[in-house]
Design an enzyme around this catalytic site. Structure first.
Site, PDB file in Angstrom:
ATOM      1  N   ARG A 194       0.689  -1.311  -0.037  1.00  0.00           N
ATOM      2  CA  ARG A 194       0.051   0.127   0.073  1.00  0.00           C
ATOM      3  C   ARG A 194       0.911   1.436  -0.069  1.00  0.00           C
ATOM      4  NH1 ARG A 194      -2.774  -3.973  -0.347  1.00  0.00           N
ATOM      5  NH2 ARG A 194      -4.897  -4.254   0.391  1.00  0.00           N
ATOM      6  N   PHE A 195       1.973   1.239  -0.512  1.00  0.00           N
ATOM      7  CA  PHE A 195       2.998   2.403  -0.647  1.00  0.00           C
ATOM      8  C   PHE A 195       2.915   2.586  -2.066  1.00  0.00           C
ATOM      9  CE2 PHE A 195       6.980   4.289   1.012  1.00  0.00           C
ATOM     10  CZ  PHE A 195       6.561   4.793   2.043  1.00  0.00           C
TER      11      PHE A 195
END
Length: 216
Positions: A194-195
Site C-alpha cells: 500500500r506504498f
C-alpha cells in the site's frame, strides 16, 4: 445492527514504479497514454468513470458514465440534460470523476467544472450511436419516476422503433454532451504494501500545470 466487516479477496498491488520524469507535462496527454494501455488490458469498458455531482445545498450523487472523447479542453460525456446529473450540473457545474483499472493497479481522479458542448457536437455524436441506442435515448425520460411495470417503457420503445425504422431518429431537445474541464488530475499507481505512487496536476492561474508527488 451490529457492525459487519466486509470480507475481502486481499491482494497486494504489484504495479510498476511511477516517477515524475516519465509523466507528460500535460495531464490530458498523460491520461491518453494510460488509457491506451488500459484498452489492451482491461476486459470491459475502460472508459467507465464514477461521476460525482452535487447541488448547491450539498446533496450528492455518484454514478458511472462513459467518457466518449477527450479534446484540448477536457473530457466529454453525453446524457439527458433533465436527468439528476443534468439538474445538478445546471445548479452547480463543479464535478469530479474517478476511473479504476484493476489489472494495471491504476486509478485517475479528475475534478473541475462542467460545461455543455455545442449542439453541433452533441448531434454529431448522437448520430454515431447505434439505431437502438438512439431510440433508447429518444424514449427515456431519464431519472423520472415511471410505472413499476417495465412493460410501460418497452411499449414506448417498440413504438418509437417502429416509427423511425426508416427515418432519422431526432436527437431529443434535452439531450447532449458535457465537457468536464479539469482543474486537478491525480494519477495513482498501486504499489506493494500500500506504498503507492501518486502525482497531482493542478492548473495554475497562468494556465500551466503544476505537478506534485503526494504521500501514499
Amino acid at each position: 445492527m451490529r457492525i459487519m466487516y466486509l470480507k475481502e479477496k486481499q491482494r497486494d498491488y504489484f504495479g510498476t514504479a511511477l516517477s515524475i520524469e516519465e509523466l507528460d507535462a500535460n495531464p490530458l496527454r498523460q491520461f491518453i497514454k494510460w488509457y491506451e494501455v488500459a484498452l489492451e488490458t482491461e476486459p470491459f469498458e475502460p472508459n467507465a468513470v464514477a461521476l460525482a455531482t452535487s447541488t448547491n445545498q450539498g446533496e450528492t450523487k455518484v454514478r458511472f458514465v462513459l467518457i466518449k472523447a477527450i479534446d484540448e479542453k477536457g473530457f466529454l460525456f453525453f446524457t439527458n440534460y433533465s436527468s439528476i446529473k443534468g439538474k445538478h450540473l445546471e445548479e452547480n457545474p463543479k464535478a469530479s470523476f474517478a476511473c479504476y483499472w484493476p489489472t494495471l493497479y491504476r486509478q485517475i481522479c479528475v475534478s473541475g467544472t462542467c460545461e455543455k458542448t455545442s449542439y453541433e457536437l452533441s448531434l454529431r455524436y448522437f448520430q454515431t450511436r447505434p439505431f437502438l441506442s438512439q431510440i433508447a435515448a429518444y424514449t427515456s425520460p431519464q431519472s423520472q419516476p415511471i410505472p413499476t411495470d417495465r412493460t410501460y417503457m418497452e411499449t414506448l420503445f417498440d413504438q418509437n422503433r417502429a416509427k423511425y425504422a426508416s427515418l432519422t431518429v431526432p436527437m431529443p431537445d434535452n439531450w447532449g454532451g458535457y465537457r468536464l474541464i479539469p482543474e486537478k488530475i491525480e494519477f495513482w499507481q498501486g504499489r506493494e504494501n500500500r506504498f503507492h505512487d501518486r502525482f497531482l496536476y493542478s492548473k495554475e492561474a497562468s494556465g500551466q500545470w503544476k505537478i506534485e508527488r503526494l504521500a501514499p
